[in-house]
Design an enzyme around this catalytic site. Structure first.
Site, short mmCIF file in Angstrom:
data_model
loop_
_atom_site.label_atom_id
_atom_site.label_comp_id
_atom_site.label_asym_id
_atom_site.label_seq_id
_atom_site.Cartn_x
_atom_site.Cartn_y
_atom_site.Cartn_z
NE ARG A 105 33.72 1.20 34.85
CZ ARG A 105 33.83 2.25 35.63
NH1 ARG A 105 34.70 2.24 36.63
NH2 ARG A 105 33.10 3.33 35.44
CE1 TYR A 118 34.25 2.75 25.93
CE2 TYR A 118 32.25 4.08 25.92
CZ TYR A 118 33.23 3.40 26.61
OH TYR A 118 33.19 3.34 27.99
CG ASP A 173 32.22 6.79 42.13
OD1 ASP A 173 32.35 7.83 41.46
OD2 ASP A 173 31.98 5.68 41.61
#
Length: 391
Positions: free
Chosen positions: A106, A209, A287
């Protein structure tokens, strides 16, 4: 350029806010981003950029930069929790049209967007916490430091606890899902391949991952429980609690959890998709408009789609009210469908009855061997969507 002279304030310097600022600026708007933090960064860890989100990144001119700072995903592998045996492998190389799928930190994506926005002329102000918003033809944000900042449009990209969403829709109490999630990043000392691994067990699952150049691994672990913790990514937990919750997992899981020295924990809550995404001079995205559970890996991708769609609608219609109406009509139903899919997805990984779990895993494995293309095509409605092709 269509938005030349338009003054736009974006509240929130996360992925959605920065992408919107960059897209709006490229249409000529004068854009100012207000971020409450003291620096532009992003809490949390890894995200999955699926083909629908990647199209927006590429349209913003950041495709090569993203690829240089991320790891291309080769497969999604569902694994049984006991010994880590593969139940189903979905080869991402089989996605139609050569679509690409990436894993990115991120912080790296936020940095790419912030640098590009600044280079394009977007003003980014830090330590600007929004307290309230005043209504009217030219709404203004009231900041906690006493300042008021307004423009032709205020865009609320201020996240899960959005002040601007509350002003448009009222304050709604979310409902606890009965699940919590841990997040951590660990060194890749166990050779994790460029794949998403979903380790499925009774009442819990763990997703892993690699990130960046493959030197680290992102972990997200979800557990069903009656008690709940604060809905925040800033709550830290003891790594021992995470290891205890997944003590019955085998395969690579013990090694990965053994490498955790710092972990965040948050409660997972259901929020309704906002009914109203806009009002005169105001819009919300990401969001703030449609909080989602992390079980479809689409939160950041939806925010990227919102950002591009909002800018396109505003640039193609001089009537701002009409443009905002079209923006909501383009986005709300799609986002509501993705949020619903994420909400219903977790139970599939948490089957408790060993007979039912065994039968389900057998069926998944058989379907993956006999109809691998069909298994992948179930995601076409998400991955195949291209907001950059919609005028």
């Amino acid at each position: 350029m269509a938005l030349t002279g338009r003054k736009i304030i974006v509240a929130g310097g996360g992925i959605g806010g920065l992408a919107a600022a960059l897209a709006l600026r490229r249409h000529g708007a004068e854009v100012r981003v207000l971020e409450q933090a003291g620096e532009i960064n992003e809490v949390g860890a890894g995200i999955q950029v699926s083909p629908n989100g990647l199209r927006v990144i590429e349209a913003l001119g950041l495709g090569a930069a993203l690829r240089a700072r991320s790891c291309r995903g080769r497969a999604v592998v569902l694994r049984d929790h006991r010994e880590g045996e593969a139940v189903l492998r979905l080869d991402l190389g089989r996605l139609p049209g050569g679509q690409e799928y990436y894993f990115v930190h991120r912080a790296d994506l936020v940095d790419l967007l912030a640098c590009a926005a600044r280079a394009a002329g977007v003003e980014i102000r830090l330590l600007q916490k929004v307290r309230d918003i005043t209504s009217g033809d030219r709404p203004a944000l009231e900041l906690c430091n006493g300042d008021r900042v307004g423009g032709d449009l205020v865009v609320g990209a201020d996240g899960l606890h959005s002040v601007i969403r509350a002003a448009l829709n009222g304050v709604l109490t979310p409902s606890f899902t009965g699940q919590v999630a841990w997040r951590a990043v660990v060194p890749n000392i166990f050779g994790h391949p460029p794949e998403v691994h979903v380790h499925m067990g009774p009442g819990r699952h763990l997703v892993s991952y690699p990130l960046r150049d493959g030197s680290s691994v992102n972990l997200v672990a979800a557990e069903e429980r009656k008690g709940w913790v604060e809905e925040s990514w800033s709550h830290e937990d003891a790594p021992e609690n995470l290891r205890a919750a997944f003590a019955g997992f085998g395969g690579a899981v013990p090694a990965m959890l053994g490498a955790v020295d710092r972990v965040g924990l948050w409660g997972l809550f259901r929020h309704p998709v906002a009914r109203h995404w806009h009002a005169p001079g105001v819009a919300i995205l990401g969001d703030a408009a449609h909080p989602t559970l992390p079980f479809m890996a689409q939160g950041a991708n939806m925010a990227l789609e919102d950002a591009w769609s909002l800018a396109t609608c505003l640039a193609s219609d001089a009537d701002q009210a009409a443009a905002l109406t079209r923006y909501q009509s383009r986005r709300r139903d799609r986002c509501a469908r993705i949020v619903a899919a994420a909400t219903s997805n977790a139970w599939k990984y948490h089957l408790r009855n060993p007979l039912i779990r065994g039968a389900a895993h057998l069926g998944l494995g058989l379907a993956g061997r006999l109809a691998p293309e069909r298994m992948l095509r179930q995601f076409d409605w998400i991955y195949g969507h291209d907001v950059t092709s919609i005028a």
